[in-house]
Write an enzyme that holds these catalytic residues in place. Structure first.
Site, PDB file in Angstrom:
ATOM      1  N   HIS A   4      -4.931 -10.085  16.765  1.00 11.51           N
ATOM      2  CA  HIS A   4      -4.542  -8.985  17.657  1.00 11.51           C
ATOM      3  C   HIS A   4      -5.762  -8.335  18.295  1.00 11.51           C
ATOM      4  CE1 HIS A   4      -0.308  -9.125  16.263  1.00 11.51           C
ATOM      5  NE2 HIS A   4      -0.904  -9.713  15.234  1.00 11.51           N
ATOM      6  N   LYS A  11     -39.891  -7.341  10.850  1.00 11.87           N
ATOM      7  CA  LYS A  11     -40.595  -6.599   9.790  1.00 11.87           C
ATOM      8  C   LYS A  11     -41.979  -6.173  10.271  1.00 11.87           C
ATOM      9  CE  LYS A  11     -38.506  -9.002   5.888  1.00 11.87           C
ATOM     10  NZ  LYS A  11     -38.736  -9.964   4.820  1.00 11.87           N
ATOM     11  N   GLU A  16     -29.231 -18.430   8.712  1.00 14.36           N
ATOM     12  CA  GLU A  16     -30.646 -18.430   8.331  1.00 14.36           C
ATOM     13  C   GLU A  16     -31.155 -19.853   8.084  1.00 14.36           C
ATOM     14  OE1 GLU A  16     -32.002 -14.363   6.319  1.00 14.36           O
ATOM     15  OE2 GLU A  16     -32.027 -15.996   4.880  1.00 14.36           O
TER      16      GLU A  16
HETATM   17  O1  PA5 Z   1     -32.200 -15.776   2.030  1.00 12.17           O
HETATM   18  C1  PA5 Z   1     -33.249 -15.159   2.047  1.00 12.17           C
HETATM   19  O2  PA5 Z   1     -34.301 -15.665   1.644  1.00 12.17           O
HETATM   20  C2  PA5 Z   1     -33.310 -13.744   2.544  1.00 12.17           C
HETATM   21  O3  PA5 Z   1     -32.109 -13.332   3.078  1.00 12.17           O
HETATM   22  C3  PA5 Z   1     -33.676 -12.820   1.402  1.00 12.17           C
HETATM   23  O4  PA5 Z   1     -32.736 -12.971   0.381  1.00 12.17           O
HETATM   24  C4  PA5 Z   1     -33.725 -11.357   1.838  1.00 12.17           C
HETATM   25  O5  PA5 Z   1     -34.631 -11.201   2.905  1.00 12.17           O
HETATM   26  C5  PA5 Z   1     -34.157 -10.463   0.690  1.00 12.17           C
HETATM   27  O6  PA5 Z   1     -35.372 -10.907   0.176  1.00 12.17           O
HETATM   28  P1  PA5 Z   1     -35.871 -10.464  -1.243  1.00 12.17           P
HETATM   29  O7  PA5 Z   1     -34.957 -10.996  -2.261  1.00 12.17           O
HETATM   30  O8  PA5 Z   1     -37.246 -11.052  -1.341  1.00 12.17           O
HETATM   31  O9  PA5 Z   1     -35.900  -8.951  -1.250  1.00 12.17           O
END
Ligand code: PA5
Length: 446
Positions: free
Chosen positions: A305, A419, A284
């Site tokens: 394996h 989303k 990310e």
């Molecule tokens: O690292 C990030 O920002 C994302 O992976 C969020 O943690 C994830 O989308 C969950 O978001 P939230 O904590 O707003 O529900």
């Protein structure tokens, strides 16, 4: 403070040029200064950098809440996804004895939209008292919102609305979001995720600490591990002695040479979710602007394996980062056998860890010989303190690495695309035109 964590990049020397590595290391050192001084991209989300310094003295409220919840039920369901899930899961899976009955059991929800998973969870919860810890920084993420609505209904039907309030804790933004508003309205105990700490960097906030404390682990040791690593790598610029610079530079040098996939490897199955956490952190943070190393993971020797063949002889775009664990907690010696009919008499008397380490050393050499560069990260043992060191190391190295790559390591604009499509397809008001367009596409694609 000297870290217990060691990084060895000798295994990349025949794949990345020394001069290039030096140049990137110098560049990385500059980015560390920028990170520290808040001058890099996304600097408004670098609160995690100094989080250990304050958190070591601020664990009392989390511990008190964990004690209260542990006292009132033997199970807690932790609801969250992504950065609001993976840190807690990684830590507890790493530390849990997989066969021992747990004093307090953590279960996870809201990290998937699987109906069967949540239905099975509810069936289990029919038979036990439980708490809910719901975690969402934005407070609007669909997966945990659905799971929380279902679980809250279940708990209300089980123990009544008034009692339910004491069994729910919300971890969210200080002042915004649907979860924040709901928590205020219902009077849930709450913890705050600081504005300047993004989800994937939030393991040292209550997001990671409350589940860890609930599971019975030492959150102070974890925070001290993070702090010691921070003091070791955050303050120094010496490119030869700073393991975060070393790792960030090595992976970028390899990326520049066409090694576009990094496989995180451990020889301990308890680290499977640590690898999931690491994949989110790096994937990310770096995968954007049509750039970035693809983070993958395997567990050896298990996957030798299955994936071992590809790694040894498949397309040569892979490099490995191996987590070597120097000491195991338990001792298990391979017994002798008078007839040696299984042919492993030469291993008799050796500890399994010694065998595991030899498998690791042998594999490392075979993979380097087969054209796979290897970075080696060596940690002392799997415990709260050393996991704290490891996770802070990965966080700061990730930030530096993202800057070297030329991206903002603290945003995730691409996560929104799915989303929007999901909302449109589910008929969210305001998405009508988009829904029509997507339905047509789906029809055209069968
Ligand atoms: O690292 C990030 O920002 C994302 O992976 C969020 O943690 C994830 O989308 C969950 O978001 P939230 O904590 O707003 O529900």
């Amino acid at each position: 403070m000297k870290s217990e964590l060691l990084v060895n990049i000798n295994g990349i020397s025949s794949f990345a040029g020394r001069e290039e590595l030096t140049r990137i290391s110098d560049d990385a050192a500059g980015h560390l200064v920028a990170l520290r001084e808040g001058l890099g991209r996304g600097s408004e989300y670098t609160g995690w950098l100094r989080l250990p310094d304050v958190t070591v003295n601020e664990t009392t409220a989390v511990k008190a809440c964990a004690a209260r919840l542990r006292n009132q039920a033997p199970v807690t369901v932790v609801v969250g996804i992504g950065g609001s899930y993976l840190g807690a899961r990684a830590l507890t899976e790493a530390l849990n004895d997989p066969f021992a009955p747990q004093e307090h059991r953590l279960l996870f929800a809201g990290h998937t939209l699987s109906e069967d998973y949540h239905a099975a969870l509810l069936k289990f919860l029919d038979g036990t008292a439980y708490n809910i810890v719901v975690i969402s920084k934005s407070g609007t993420t669909t997966e945990p919102a659905i799971a929380f609505r279902i679980l809250r209904d279940h708990l209300r039907n089980k123990i009544g609305t008034a009692a339910t309030r004491n069994h729910i804790v919300a971890i969210t933004d200080a002042s915004r979001g649907a979860l924040h508003d709901l928590a205020v309205k219902e009077g849930y105990e709450t913890f705050v995720i600081p504005d300047d700490v993004g989800g994937r960097y939030s393991v040292l906030t209550p997001v990671g600490l409350l589940p860890l404390a609930l599971a019975g682990y030492d959150i102070d040791a974890f925070a001290h591990g993070m702090l010691d690593m921070a003091l070791s790598v955050r303050e120094g610029n010496d490119t030869t002695d700073n393991i975060a610079i070393s790792y960030a530079a090595a992976r970028n040098a390899l990326y520049n040479r066409g090694y576009t996939t990094e496989i995180l490897i451990s020889y301990e199955p308890s680290l499977v979710f640590l690898a999931e956490w690491w994949k989110q952190l790096y994937g990310e943070s770096e995968g954007k602007e049509s750039k970035g190393i693809f983070p993958a993971s395997v567990t050896f020797t298990t996957d030798l394996h299955s994936m071992g063949q590809y790694i040894q002889q498949g397309e040569r775009k892979l490099f490995e980062t191996v987590i070597h664990v120097r000491e195991s907690h338990k001792k298990l010696v391979v017994p002798g056998a008078s007839d040696n009919s299984d042919g492993i008499g030469f291993i008799a008397g050796k500890r399994m860890t010694e065998v595991n380490h030899k498998a690791e050393a042998g594999t490392r050499i075979a993979h380097i010989d087969g054209g796979v560069p290897v970075i080696l990260i060596s940690m002392e043992r799997i415990d709260e303190y050393n996991l704290g060191q490891l996770m802070y190391f990965f966080e700061i190295a990730c930030a530096i690495s993202g800057y070297v790559l030329g991206v903002n390591p603290f945003d995730q604009p691409g996560v929104e695309s799915y989303k929007m499509n999901m909302f449109a397809l589910l008929g969210k008001p305001g998405f009508e035109a988009e829904r029509e367009r997507l339905e047509k596409k789906l029809q055209a694609n069968g």
